[in-house]
Design a protein around this motif. Sequence first.
Motif, PDB file in Angstrom:
ATOM      1  N   ARG A  13       0.769  -1.192  -0.005  1.00 53.29           N
ATOM      2  CA  ARG A  13       0.007   0.060   0.136  1.00 53.29           C
ATOM      3  C   ARG A  13       1.028   1.272   0.098  1.00 53.29           C
ATOM      4  NH1 ARG A  13      -3.785  -2.915   2.906  1.00 53.29           N
ATOM      5  NH2 ARG A  13      -3.082  -2.267   5.093  1.00 53.29           N
ATOM      6  N   TYR A  14       2.031   1.258   0.786  1.00 49.41           N
ATOM      7  CA  TYR A  14       3.032   2.457   0.854  1.00 49.41           C
ATOM      8  C   TYR A  14       3.448   2.550  -0.582  1.00 49.41           C
ATOM      9  CZ  TYR A  14       2.560   2.235   5.906  1.00 49.41           C
ATOM     10  OH  TYR A  14       1.971   2.071   7.353  1.00 49.41           O
ATOM     11  N   ILE A  15       3.893   1.468  -1.224  1.00 48.54           N
ATOM     12  CA  ILE A  15       4.624   1.486  -2.300  1.00 48.54           C
ATOM     13  C   ILE A  15       3.585   2.040  -3.366  1.00 48.54           C
ATOM     14  CG2 ILE A  15       5.716   0.013  -4.413  1.00 48.54           C
ATOM     15  CD1 ILE A  15       6.825  -1.846  -2.004  1.00 48.54           C
ATOM     16  N   LYS A  16       2.508   1.631  -3.549  1.00 47.83           N
ATOM     17  CA  LYS A  16       1.342   2.322  -4.075  1.00 47.83           C
ATOM     18  C   LYS A  16       1.372   3.769  -4.428  1.00 47.83           C
ATOM     19  CE  LYS A  16      -0.845  -1.659  -6.129  1.00 47.83           C
ATOM     20  NZ  LYS A  16       0.462  -2.199  -6.365  1.00 47.83           N
ATOM     21  N   GLU A  17       1.656   4.213  -3.006  1.00 51.72           N
ATOM     22  CA  GLU A  17       1.658   5.937  -3.016  1.00 51.72           C
ATOM     23  C   GLU A  17       2.690   6.599  -3.795  1.00 51.72           C
ATOM     24  OE1 GLU A  17       0.897   7.227   1.037  1.00 51.72           O
ATOM     25  OE2 GLU A  17      -0.126   5.321   1.501  1.00 51.72           O
ATOM     26  N   LEU A  18       3.890   5.850  -4.107  1.00 52.75           N
ATOM     27  CA  LEU A  18       4.751   6.474  -5.079  1.00 52.75           C
ATOM     28  C   LEU A  18       4.488   6.633  -6.442  1.00 52.75           C
ATOM     29  CD1 LEU A  18       7.778   4.076  -3.823  1.00 52.75           C
ATOM     30  CD2 LEU A  18       7.499   6.293  -3.249  1.00 52.75           C
ATOM     31  N   LYS A  19       4.930   7.331  -7.088  1.00 51.85           N
ATOM     32  CA  LYS A  19       4.863   7.806  -8.600  1.00 51.85           C
ATOM     33  C   LYS A  19       4.998   6.154  -9.374  1.00 51.85           C
ATOM     34  CE  LYS A  19       5.610  12.659  -8.859  1.00 51.85           C
ATOM     35  NZ  LYS A  19       6.349  13.827  -9.030  1.00 51.85           N
ATOM     36  N   PRO A  20       4.166   6.226 -10.222  1.00 55.20           N
ATOM     37  CA  PRO A  20       4.726   4.759 -10.990  1.00 55.20           C
ATOM     38  C   PRO A  20       5.976   4.454 -11.336  1.00 55.20           C
ATOM     39  CG  PRO A  20       2.789   5.989 -11.930  1.00 55.20           C
ATOM     40  CD  PRO A  20       3.353   6.953 -10.950  1.00 55.20           C
ATOM     41  N   HIS A  21       6.900   5.308 -11.856  1.00 57.53           N
ATOM     42  CA  HIS A  21       8.379   5.114 -12.050  1.00 57.53           C
ATOM     43  C   HIS A  21       9.201   4.496 -10.932  1.00 57.53           C
ATOM     44  CE1 HIS A  21       8.397   9.478 -11.557  1.00 57.53           C
ATOM     45  NE2 HIS A  21       9.431   9.217 -11.205  1.00 57.53           N
ATOM     46  N   TYR A  22       8.876   5.212  -9.745  1.00 64.75           N
ATOM     47  CA  TYR A  22       9.369   4.994  -8.557  1.00 64.75           C
ATOM     48  C   TYR A  22       8.894   3.488  -8.061  1.00 64.75           C
ATOM     49  CZ  TYR A  22      11.061   9.585  -7.934  1.00 64.75           C
ATOM     50  OH  TYR A  22      11.861  10.750  -8.128  1.00 64.75           O
ATOM     51  N   GLN A  23       7.722   3.185  -8.104  1.00 63.57           N
ATOM     52  CA  GLN A  23       7.120   1.838  -7.954  1.00 63.57           C
ATOM     53  C   GLN A  23       7.698   0.760  -8.789  1.00 63.57           C
ATOM     54  OE1 GLN A  23       2.799   1.390  -8.236  1.00 63.57           O
ATOM     55  NE2 GLN A  23       2.463   3.461  -7.492  1.00 63.57           N
ATOM     56  N   GLU A  24       8.054   1.079  -9.869  1.00 67.39           N
ATOM     57  CA  GLU A  24       8.690   0.131 -10.935  1.00 67.39           C
ATOM     58  C   GLU A  24      10.095  -0.261 -10.409  1.00 67.39           C
ATOM     59  OE1 GLU A  24       9.204  -0.627 -15.510  1.00 67.39           O
ATOM     60  OE2 GLU A  24       9.391   1.507 -14.792  1.00 67.39           O
ATOM     61  N   VAL A  25      11.075   0.534  -9.929  1.00 66.76           N
ATOM     62  CA  VAL A  25      12.145   0.237  -9.677  1.00 66.76           C
ATOM     63  C   VAL A  25      12.217  -0.418  -8.590  1.00 66.76           C
ATOM     64  CG1 VAL A  25      13.444   2.122 -11.231  1.00 66.76           C
ATOM     65  CG2 VAL A  25      12.880   2.617  -8.753  1.00 66.76           C
ATOM     66  N   ILE A  26      11.598   0.016  -7.561  1.00 75.95           N
ATOM     67  CA  ILE A  26      11.336  -0.755  -6.107  1.00 75.95           C
ATOM     68  C   ILE A  26      10.883  -2.229  -6.357  1.00 75.95           C
ATOM     69  CG2 ILE A  26      10.140  -0.928  -3.881  1.00 75.95           C
ATOM     70  CD1 ILE A  26      11.635   1.322  -3.630  1.00 75.95           C
TER      71      ILE A  26
END
Length: 183
Positions: A127-140
């Motif tokens: 849920r926390y990761i989903k709060e990041l912008k998509p390109h940040y979600q992707e690298v995480i």
Amino acid sequence: MEINTQIDKAKKGDQTAFTFLLNLYWNEVYGFMIKRTENETIAEDITIETFSKAFDKIASYNPEFQFNTWLISIAKNVHIDLLRKNKSSLFVEITEKEDQKAYNIADTTPSAEDELITEQNLSQLLRYIKELKPHYQEVIQLRYFQEMSYQEIANAIDEPLSNVKVKLLRAKKLLAEIIRDKR
């Protein structure tokens, strides 16, 4: 002179100056840590953490010292902190020569990410990761869930390695802020 100009810009929050410094000193810090740790993943993570701390504390950088010397001292401290965290598993690894069974226990020691996932509860972390912008979600996602190396991520998203390093650095920082704010 160029370096000092970039450091001054970085102190004012200039992202291109941060990227310049990261690109310039990455190999030196990473090379230093690979010799110390003999582990690419740990060396990469310590290097990322080093730049993260350096950029957070850049205002306290004293220009009387070489910038790379300052970075290396931060890297040493990050490594020492990591060793302290893993002291018990390190002890097990040291005793492995006497007792092969102990080594098997060391192998199962959870990493910092494993502990975060267990203690944080995976759905909460996602849920926390989903709060990041998509390109940040992707690298995480690629780094921590698919366990790709930085180079593999660069190939997967078709971006230069330096961009991947900067994105991961920012993503981890933003994720840490989200987790801190929610607690």
